[in-house]
Design an enzyme around this catalytic site. Structure first.
Site: not given
Ligand code: FPP
Length: 239
Positions: A17, A128, A34
């Site tokens: 956020d 991962l 972004h």
């Protein structure tokens, strides 16, 4: 707090956020934030193996994010397509297995195709496990899971008397993933915002003030070190 640190978190989930505020503070459009956020995603993904994180789940776009302006929504969708295009090969070569959770029905068909391809081309990886939540909402996920479960009951393949929490979990988007040990939210907001509602029943939460585009691998390592000092009881009393 206990004296002996527990192991670091194996599964970390992040609510990324603060991109918009970060951009606005510099007088730039929200999409600029972004894009900076996407660069941090790369950095955090790269940091995971050394920090002992095996599963990373990130909240990229929520079922509520459609309420943003059309320009921001389409800018984000373009960013996701570009991200997949530019990162796919490296993710595969670094042993990252990528999965997407959320409802694909409302997403652009080209983007969905790219998501499917990335999942397929990284399916053999195990270094991962990166899960990207895209058009994801926790309540929506439970509703979709319930729909699938109800179909099984209606078809006579599932006994309603035998439905328990474990049964329902098998129908969730996250059915192959362990529950998150730690959920981090950046930008100083202390809310869950419909993220992994079911899965985070026993997760630790860490709310950090840093805006996502400023959240570096060093910040990440510090938060994980703090987790190691927590005592997790899962409802039990430790002796
Ligand atoms: C929240 O910040 C962030 C989002 C809704 C988008 C998250 C997307 C990225 C980090 C971009 C890259 C992601 C991938 C997977 C490539 P906000 O816009 O709500 O910030 P604000 O609260 O300051 O307005």
């Amino acid at each position: 707090m206990k004296d002996v640190p527990n192991d670091g978190p194996r599964h970390v989930a992040i609510i990324m956020d603060g991109n918009g505020r970060w951009a606005q503070r510099q007088g730039k459009p929200r999409l600029y934030g972004h894009h900076a956020g996407a660069r941090r995603v790369r950095e955090i993904v790269e940091a995971c193996p050394d920090l002992g994180v095996k599963y990373l789940t990130i909240f990229a776009f929520s079922t509520e994010n459609w309420k943003r302006t059309q320009a921001e929504v389409s800018g984000l969708m373009t960013l996701f397509r570009r991200y997949i295009q530019s990162e796919a090969r490296e993710l595969r070569d670094k042993g990252v297995r990528v999965r997407f959770i959320g409802d694909r029905i409302r997403l652009d068909r080209k983007l969905v195709r790219m998501m499917d391809e990335l999942e397929t081309m990284t399916a053999g990886n195990d270094e991962l496990h990166l899960t990207v939540a895209l058009n994801y909402g926790g309540r929506d996920e439970v509703a979709r899971a319930t729909q699938r479960l109800a179909r099984e009951v209606a078809a006579g393949r599932l006994d309603p008397e035998k439905v328990d929490a474990e049964t329902l979990a098998r129908f969730l988007d996250t059915c192959v993933l362990p529950d998150p040990d730690l959920v981090i939210r950046t930008s100083g907001e202390a809310r869950i915002s419909n993220f992994l509602l079911w899965q985070s029943a026993y997760s630790e939460y860490e709310f950090v003030d840093t805006l996502w585009p400023d959240f570096s691998a060093e910040h990440f390592a510090r938060v994980l070190a703090g987790f190691g000092r927590r005592e997790r009881r899962y409802g039990a009393v430790l002796t």
